[in-house]
Design an enzyme around this catalytic site. Structure first.
Site, PDB file in Angstrom:
ATOM      1  N   HIS A 122      21.744 -12.861  50.056  1.00 26.40           N
ATOM      2  CA  HIS A 122      22.506 -13.542  51.103  1.00 26.40           C
ATOM      3  C   HIS A 122      22.787 -12.507  52.206  1.00 26.40           C
ATOM      4  O   HIS A 122      22.907 -11.313  51.921  1.00 26.40           O
ATOM      5  CB  HIS A 122      23.825 -14.030  50.490  1.00 26.40           C
ATOM      6  CG  HIS A 122      24.675 -14.887  51.374  1.00 26.40           C
ATOM      7  ND1 HIS A 122      25.476 -14.358  52.359  1.00 26.40           N
ATOM      8  CD2 HIS A 122      24.866 -16.224  51.412  1.00 26.40           C
ATOM      9  CE1 HIS A 122      26.126 -15.338  52.961  1.00 26.40           C
ATOM     10  NE2 HIS A 122      25.770 -16.488  52.409  1.00 26.40           N
ATOM     11  N   ASP A 199      26.334  -8.779  43.723  1.00 24.23           N
ATOM     12  CA  ASP A 199      26.931  -9.915  44.424  1.00 24.23           C
ATOM     13  C   ASP A 199      27.024 -11.066  43.421  1.00 24.23           C
ATOM     14  O   ASP A 199      26.020 -11.692  43.087  1.00 24.23           O
ATOM     15  CB  ASP A 199      26.049 -10.273  45.630  1.00 24.23           C
ATOM     16  CG  ASP A 199      26.508 -11.540  46.323  1.00 24.23           C
ATOM     17  OD1 ASP A 199      27.366 -12.256  45.782  1.00 24.23           O
ATOM     18  OD2 ASP A 199      25.987 -11.823  47.424  1.00 24.23           O
ATOM     19  N   GLN A 202      27.463 -16.352  43.257  1.00 28.88           N
ATOM     20  CA  GLN A 202      26.874 -17.547  42.638  1.00 28.88           C
ATOM     21  C   GLN A 202      26.772 -17.418  41.121  1.00 28.88           C
ATOM     22  O   GLN A 202      26.178 -18.297  40.473  1.00 28.88           O
ATOM     23  CB  GLN A 202      25.468 -17.816  43.221  1.00 28.88           C
ATOM     24  CG  GLN A 202      25.433 -18.067  44.712  1.00 28.88           C
ATOM     25  CD  GLN A 202      26.127 -19.367  45.127  1.00 28.88           C
ATOM     26  OE1 GLN A 202      26.482 -20.203  44.294  1.00 28.88           O
ATOM     27  NE2 GLN A 202      26.324 -19.538  46.417  1.00 28.88           N
ATOM     28  N   LYS A 225      34.308 -20.601  45.546  1.00 26.44           N
ATOM     29  CA  LYS A 225      33.111 -21.123  44.885  1.00 26.44           C
ATOM     30  C   LYS A 225      33.363 -21.382  43.403  1.00 26.44           C
ATOM     31  O   LYS A 225      32.458 -21.718  42.658  1.00 26.44           O
ATOM     32  CB  LYS A 225      31.954 -20.140  45.053  1.00 26.44           C
ATOM     33  CG  LYS A 225      31.463 -20.009  46.502  1.00 26.44           C
ATOM     34  CD  LYS A 225      30.225 -19.167  46.581  1.00 26.44           C
ATOM     35  CE  LYS A 225      29.932 -18.657  47.970  1.00 26.44           C
ATOM     36  NZ  LYS A 225      29.438 -19.683  48.890  1.00 26.44           N
ATOM     37  N   CYS A 365      21.783 -18.648  54.952  1.00 28.13           N
ATOM     38  CA  CYS A 365      22.132 -17.225  55.180  1.00 28.13           C
ATOM     39  C   CYS A 365      21.213 -16.312  54.382  1.00 28.13           C
ATOM     40  O   CYS A 365      21.679 -15.308  53.795  1.00 28.13           O
ATOM     41  CB  CYS A 365      23.595 -16.937  54.825  1.00 28.13           C
ATOM     42  SG  CYS A 365      24.747 -17.908  55.776  1.00 28.13           S
TER      43      CYS A 365
HETATM   44  N1  7TS Z   1      26.685 -14.015  48.379  1.00 29.37           N
HETATM   45  C1  7TS Z   1      26.097 -15.139  47.946  1.00 29.37           C
HETATM   46  C2  7TS Z   1      25.039 -15.051  46.897  1.00 29.37           C
HETATM   47  C3  7TS Z   1      26.505 -16.360  48.475  1.00 29.37           C
HETATM   48  O1  7TS Z   1      25.926 -17.478  48.049  1.00 29.37           O
HETATM   49  C4  7TS Z   1      27.515 -16.396  49.460  1.00 29.37           C
HETATM   50  C5  7TS Z   1      27.938 -17.677  50.133  1.00 29.37           C
HETATM   51  C6  7TS Z   1      28.097 -15.200  49.851  1.00 29.37           C
HETATM   52  C7  7TS Z   1      27.661 -14.019  49.293  1.00 29.37           C
HETATM   53  C8  7TS Z   1      29.210 -15.141  50.852  1.00 29.37           C
HETATM   54  O2  7TS Z   1      30.347 -15.700  50.311  1.00 29.37           O
HETATM   55  P1  7TS Z   1      31.661 -15.816  51.223  1.00 29.37           P
HETATM   56  O3  7TS Z   1      32.650 -16.478  50.339  1.00 29.37           O
HETATM   57  O4  7TS Z   1      32.018 -14.431  51.600  1.00 29.37           O
HETATM   58  O5  7TS Z   1      31.271 -16.637  52.402  1.00 29.37           O
HETATM   59  N2  7TS Z   1      26.973 -18.663  50.112  1.00 29.37           N
HETATM   60  C9  7TS Z   1      26.977 -19.809  50.817  1.00 29.37           C
HETATM   61  C10 7TS Z   1      25.952 -20.722  50.703  1.00 29.37           C
HETATM   62  O6  7TS Z   1      24.963 -20.574  49.985  1.00 29.37           O
HETATM   63  N3  7TS Z   1      26.221 -21.771  51.499  1.00 29.37           N
HETATM   64  O7  7TS Z   1      27.385 -21.561  52.131  1.00 29.37           O
HETATM   65  C11 7TS Z   1      27.874 -20.331  51.692  1.00 29.37           C
END
Ligand code: 7TS
Length: 418
Positions: A122, A199, A202, A225, A365
């Site tokens: 990501h 990371d 997910q 999430k 992303c």
């Molecule tokens: N890393 C992964 C693997 C992610 O899927 C996401 C967000 C992030 C980092 C960033 O997370 P945040 O909470 O800091 O925004 N992924 C997604 C997505 O797949 N669709 O919307 C957000």
């Protein structure tokens, strides 16, 4: 097996209608819905114990601090951290990765040092390392995937050299669903004295996570999430690594003593938590963890494998449908990206929305990965503990209708980065 019908009753939003149809929420990789317990924890805090922490001597402050500290203890147990002080609260995964990039990488990397990332990261675990590269003179190496969407471990092993200082890898891909062999990667990284940042955005919501078992130096994830509120995330770090880092944000709470020209730092974890923290959302995050523990993380994972198997099987019967990522449901997460020939994913997302079905369409992303897959965008359905087989059937039915609609109207596929 988990009782999905009972679980669904805990989520008020799941009974609403969208465009006249029952909501089918399949955008869990973006963010998940919240159970009553989490929503109630937020209002309970603001109605009963709202106060700033780490400074008040009054009862409300003590109660707020007790609940905030309890949330940290819950997070530590959830990921099997050896101590609570290894859990740093951040805004989200993005901020957690940036904390490591500023506090560790900018402090210790030099020209010629190497950072390894993967092509499936990501942007949150990719762009921060580009900036580190620019600021420190370190170079970036990128591990490719095989055509089945799994990581090329053979290539990773070749990219590791004595100059490797840091490996950054997602535990589970937000596009392919691929679950990466983090422990194996950590062992190879540690052989050359490199650190590994995982990371977990997910993965932590979907499977039991043991940061000691993974032997990772950093593990980042977001509450939103995993049934929790937005605005709160975690950077887990090994104690010896966190101790050596430089503070990222400076201000109140993170200091021990401030002199005219210099300051000394507070103990962990406060050294990295400057300013008034996100107290309400942190407490409600603790409630989300209680909820997940009540269901059981092995059970959450088992349900995900079962429903993912059903999705992959259902979608495999469509002509002109490409699925990206591994086909073995037991080796992947419940995020399923696909494209239907002749229909741009954004158009597909709009048609599905008319049927009350929420999916995501775009590059997720993950532009380096889109380029590697040879597409500009995909449609993505992502599942969680409250999703049912009936919802998968509704998705399939809506996809069939979309295919029929676009066959009739012959709308050409749009191009361009979405
Ligand atoms: N890393 C992964 C693997 C992610 O899927 C996401 C967000 C992030 C980092 C960033 O997370 P945040 O909470 O800091 O925004 N992924 C997604 C997505 O797949 N669709 O919307 C957000």
């Amino acid at each position: 097996m988990i009782d999905v019908a009972r679980i669904r009753n805990d989520f008020p939003i799941l009974s609403r209608r969208v465009n006249g149809k029952p909501l089918v929420y399949l955008d869990n990789a973006a963010t998940t819905q919240k159970p009553n317990a989490v929503i109630d924890a937020l209002t309970h805090y603001y109605r009963n114990t709202n106060a700033n922490i780490h400074r008040g001597v009054h009862t409300l402050a003590a109660e707020a601090e007790r609940d905030y500290d309890a949330a940290r203890a819950k997070v530590a147990r959830f990921i099997n951290a050896p101590q609570e002080s290894s859990v740093i609260f951040t805004r989200n995964t993005t901020e957690a990765v940036n904390l490591a990039a500023y506090g560790w990488a900018r402090e210790f990397l030099k020209p010629g040092d190497e950072i390894i990332v993967t092509v499936m990261e990501h942007h949150s675990n990719y762009v921060p390392w580009q900036l580190v590269m620019q600021d420190t003179g370190a170079t970036l190496k990128i591990v490719d995937i095989a055509d089945d969407g799994t990581l090329r471990l053979d290539e990773y092993a070749k990219l590791i050299t004595p100059r490797t200082r840091l490996v950054c890898v997602t535990h589970a891909s937000n596009v392919l669903g691929t679950v990466n062999p983090v422990r194996q990667m950590a062992d190879l990284a540690h052989k050359v004295d490199a650190k590994i940042l995982v990371d977990g955005a997910q993965a932590a919501p979907h499977m039991p996570v043991d940061v000691q078992g993974l032997d990772c130096d950093f593990y980042a994830f977001s509450a939103h999430k995993m049934l929790g509120p937005t605005g709160i995330g975690v950077l887990y770090g090994k104690d010896e690594v966190l101790r050596t880092m430089r503070p990222f944000l400076a201000g109140g709470d993170m200091i021990r003593e401030v002199k005219r020209d210099t300051s000394s730092w507070n103990v962990l974890p406060y050294k990295y938590e400057a300013g008034t923290p996100n107290i309400a959302d942190t407490i409600a995050f603790g409630t989300a963890i209680d909820y997940l523990n009540g269901v059981g993380m092995p059970e959450v994972r088992a349900h995900e494998i079962e429903i993912t198997r059903y999705v992959l099987d259902t979608l495999s019967h469509f002509r002109g449908l490409t699925i990206y990522g591994p086909r073995d449901a037991a080796a992947r997460g419940g995020t399923v990206s696909f494209n239907l020939d002749g229909i741009h994913p954004h158009d597909l997302g709009t048609v599905l929305d008319h049927a009350g079905i929420a999916i995501r369409a775009g590059h997720h992303c993950a532009q380096p990965l889109m380029r590697r897959l040879g597409c500009v965008a995909t449609a993505r359905a992502s599942f969680y503990l409250y999703n049912t087989r009936e919802e998968v059937d509704a998705l399939a039915e809506a996809l069939r209708e979309a295919q029929a609609l676009f066959k009739r109207t012959g709308t050409p596929q749009k191009t361009g980065i979405s």
